[in-house]
Design an enzyme around this catalytic site. Structure first.
Site, mmCIF file in Angstrom:
data_model
loop_
_atom_site.group_PDB
_atom_site.id
_atom_site.type_symbol
_atom_site.label_atom_id
_atom_site.label_comp_id
_atom_site.label_asym_id
_atom_site.label_seq_id
_atom_site.Cartn_x
_atom_site.Cartn_y
_atom_site.Cartn_z
ATOM 1 N N HIS A 82 0.852 -1.188 0.000
ATOM 2 C CA HIS A 82 0.000 0.000 0.000
ATOM 3 C C HIS A 82 0.891 1.242 0.000
ATOM 4 O O HIS A 82 1.956 1.239 0.602
ATOM 5 C CB HIS A 82 -0.873 -0.022 1.266
ATOM 6 C CG HIS A 82 -1.865 1.088 1.339
ATOM 7 N ND1 HIS A 82 -3.044 1.063 0.639
ATOM 8 C CD2 HIS A 82 -1.862 2.251 2.027
ATOM 9 C CE1 HIS A 82 -3.730 2.169 0.899
ATOM 10 N NE2 HIS A 82 -3.036 2.910 1.734
ATOM 11 N N ASP A 161 -13.748 3.787 8.956
ATOM 12 C CA ASP A 161 -12.687 4.666 8.446
ATOM 13 C C ASP A 161 -13.253 5.644 7.430
ATOM 14 O O ASP A 161 -12.868 6.815 7.416
ATOM 15 C CB ASP A 161 -11.549 3.844 7.829
ATOM 16 C CG ASP A 161 -10.536 4.760 7.163
ATOM 17 O OD1 ASP A 161 -9.948 5.591 7.891
ATOM 18 O OD2 ASP A 161 -10.359 4.705 5.933
ATOM 19 N N ARG A 168 -12.691 13.952 9.334
ATOM 20 C CA ARG A 168 -11.374 14.592 9.566
ATOM 21 C C ARG A 168 -11.099 15.688 8.558
ATOM 22 O O ARG A 168 -10.514 16.727 8.880
ATOM 23 C CB ARG A 168 -10.266 13.534 9.484
ATOM 24 C CG ARG A 168 -10.140 12.686 10.723
ATOM 25 C CD ARG A 168 -9.302 11.456 10.426
ATOM 26 N NE ARG A 168 -7.995 11.782 9.903
ATOM 27 C CZ ARG A 168 -7.254 10.937 9.169
ATOM 28 N NH1 ARG A 168 -7.681 9.724 8.913
ATOM 29 N NH2 ARG A 168 -6.075 11.317 8.735
ATOM 30 N N SER A 183 -6.132 4.638 10.142
ATOM 31 C CA SER A 183 -6.922 4.644 8.905
ATOM 32 C C SER A 183 -6.313 3.666 7.886
ATOM 33 O O SER A 183 -7.007 2.813 7.324
ATOM 34 C CB SER A 183 -6.927 6.078 8.353
ATOM 35 O OG SER A 183 -7.351 6.118 7.029
ATOM 36 N N LYS A 187 -7.682 -0.590 6.991
ATOM 37 C CA LYS A 187 -8.063 -1.059 5.650
ATOM 38 C C LYS A 187 -7.207 -2.247 5.217
ATOM 39 O O LYS A 187 -7.678 -3.183 4.589
ATOM 40 C CB LYS A 187 -7.931 0.088 4.640
ATOM 41 C CG LYS A 187 -9.074 1.076 4.778
ATOM 42 C CD LYS A 187 -8.968 2.221 3.819
ATOM 43 C CE LYS A 187 -7.829 3.135 4.190
ATOM 44 N NZ LYS A 187 -8.052 4.543 4.026
HETATM 45 N N1 URA Z 1 -4.415 7.414 3.523
HETATM 46 C C1 URA Z 1 -5.418 6.874 4.243
HETATM 47 O O1 URA Z 1 -6.000 5.867 3.850
HETATM 48 N N2 URA Z 1 -5.796 7.478 5.397
HETATM 49 C C2 URA Z 1 -5.209 8.591 5.860
HETATM 50 O O2 URA Z 1 -5.585 9.067 6.911
HETATM 51 C C3 URA Z 1 -4.154 9.132 5.103
HETATM 52 C C4 URA Z 1 -3.765 8.522 3.935
#
Ligand code: URA
Length: 434
Positions: A82, A161, A168, A183, A187
């Protein structure tokens, strides 16, 4: 337990326990906690921080707030990769087939672009016919049959999230290490892998603008990974200038395809080799990082990685003739040259500004539902540390609107900073946090 007590605890700098965090995530996801209460708690976390145990509990609660993908059918070493986001980042398109060519299963869900950063799914969809929206059963079947599948977010992964991330954005709480770490890791955990390699980008085109913050974020994500039983490696990469030369959807696909045919821009090559070498190590296919890099180069040289890309695209309905001959990709109506106004060495090409400009030309979107134009974007001809003569081409603007094209040319002339003194080529890899 109620949300007011939880907010007051965090406001007063006390630590939240697992039950309190789970209560918040569950009830906020279900709509039983209001946005203003959640906003108050998120702001208290932003200001007062969280310890490692709190961050891990938050991550796991968010990961379990929706569906969890089970990839255990592919063995105990399922590796995912990622990136924390960048400009010109086509690494997944290159790395996924490379990794699959080793016989390591690649079952990856990717996202779409938002704001100034691009998304792998948009890029894949610029290959005519490629279907990113297949069922989970088909996705798993594809990985069983050919060892690879790349799709969009078919499942409802980590819905908590999604809500917190959107919140946010509206309350100036995006740049918080506990919130970013939870976050991203929620995922990744929901996506089913048990080994994770993270490309933590650092610079003007990234969430983390400097090395110290990128290192702190990496250390936090590694700790979460450890506590959650998911081995995690973070590779810190330079996102001060765009990665590679192409920015924009089919332009980046072309660069990725040509990479697998051995036309490798140096910075992309460094990033692919570093991330790939750790993915191979975590998958249990080679302990030695330098040897793994050589093995990757061999997979490119023998065209096995390119063949795997062809197989992936064909299997998901894409027209592989576009990969065999990348000249077939549709082109923008206007391709304009951006020329240097003076002689000298390039010392800066602000990645964020280039990303925003490419987005304005139509390659990106401001809202999730906005359409994108696959043909437009920017192709750099010179990178930081290159010498240019006045009148030489710095970059090309690809646009479908004449006014936008000429305005982008002027902006790029300002974005490229040129000086008399020679400068060193910037490093693509800034560090590895194990
Ligand atoms: N990428 C994400 O998935 N979440 C964040 O908070 C910042 C970058």
């Amino acid at each position: 337990m109620n949300i007011i007590e939880i907010i007051s605890k965090k406001r007063d700098r006390e630590n939240l326990n697992k039950e309190e965090i789970e209560y918040f995530i569950k009830e906020y996801t279900n709509g039983n906690i209001t946005d203003y209460q959640a906003a108050a708690l998120v702001m208290a976390i932003y200001i007062n921080g969280m310890n490692d145990e709190e961050i891990t509990n938050l991550t796991l609660a968010m990961a379990h707030s929706g569906e969890m993908l089970d990839l255990s059918a592919f063995g105990k070493n399922v590796v995912d990769k990622h990136s924390t986001g960048g400009v010109g980042d086509k690494v997944t398109l290159i790395l996924a087939p490379i990794i699959a060519s080793f016989g390591i299963p690649v079952a990856k869900m990717s996202g779409r672009g938002l704001g100034f950063t691009g998304g792998t799914i948009d890029k894949l969809e610029s290959i005519p016919g490629y279907c990113t929206d297949i069922s989970i059963e088909e996705f798993i079947e594809n990985v069983k049959n050919i060892g690879i599948s790349l799709i969009g977010q078919t499942l409802n992964l980590a819905p908590a999230d999604k809500k917190i991330y959107a919140l946010r954005d509206t309350i100036a709480c995006t740049d918080s290490i506990p919130l970013i770490a939870s976050s991203i890791m929620s995922k990744k955990i929901a996506a089913g892998a048990n080994k994770i390699v993270l490309d933590v980008t650092c610079g003007s085109g990234a969430f983390m603008q400097n090395y110290e913050d990128a290192k702190k974020l990496s250390e936090t994500m590694n700790k979460i990974g450890k506590l959650a039983g998911k081995e995690t490696v973070c590779v810190l990469t330079n996102m001060e200038e765009p990665l590679g030369y192409a920015i924009g959807n089919n332009l980046e696909v072309i660069e990725a395809v040509e990479f697998l045919k051995q036309d490798m821009p140096e910075d992309v090559k460094q990033v692919v080799l570093e991330l790939g070498a750790y993915m191979i190590k975590l998958a249990g296919f080679g302990e030695n990082i330098e040897e793994n890099k050589q093995k990757i180069l061999e997979k490119i040289k023998t065209k096995e990685a390119y063949e795997k890309l062809l197989q992936l695209v064909e299997n998901q309905g894409g027209d592989t003739s576009y990969l065999e001959n990348t000249d077939k990709f549709a082109k923008a109506k206007y391709i304009l040259e951006v020329k240097a106004k003076q002689d000298g060495y390039i010392y800066s090409i602000d990645a964020r500004k280039v990303g925003e400009l490419s987005g304005k030309l139509g390659a990106g979107r401001l809202r999730k539902e906005d359409p994108i134009d696959e043909t437009v974007g920017i192709v750099l001809n010179k990178k930081v540390s290159d010498f240019v003569k006045q009148g030489e081409v710095l970059a090309y603007v690809h646009a479908n609107d004449e006014n936008q094209a000429s305005s982008a040319v002027k902006k790029l002339q300002e974005i490229y900073k040129i000086q008399e003194n020679k400068i060193e080529k910037p490093k693509a890899i800034l560090g590895v946090i194990l």
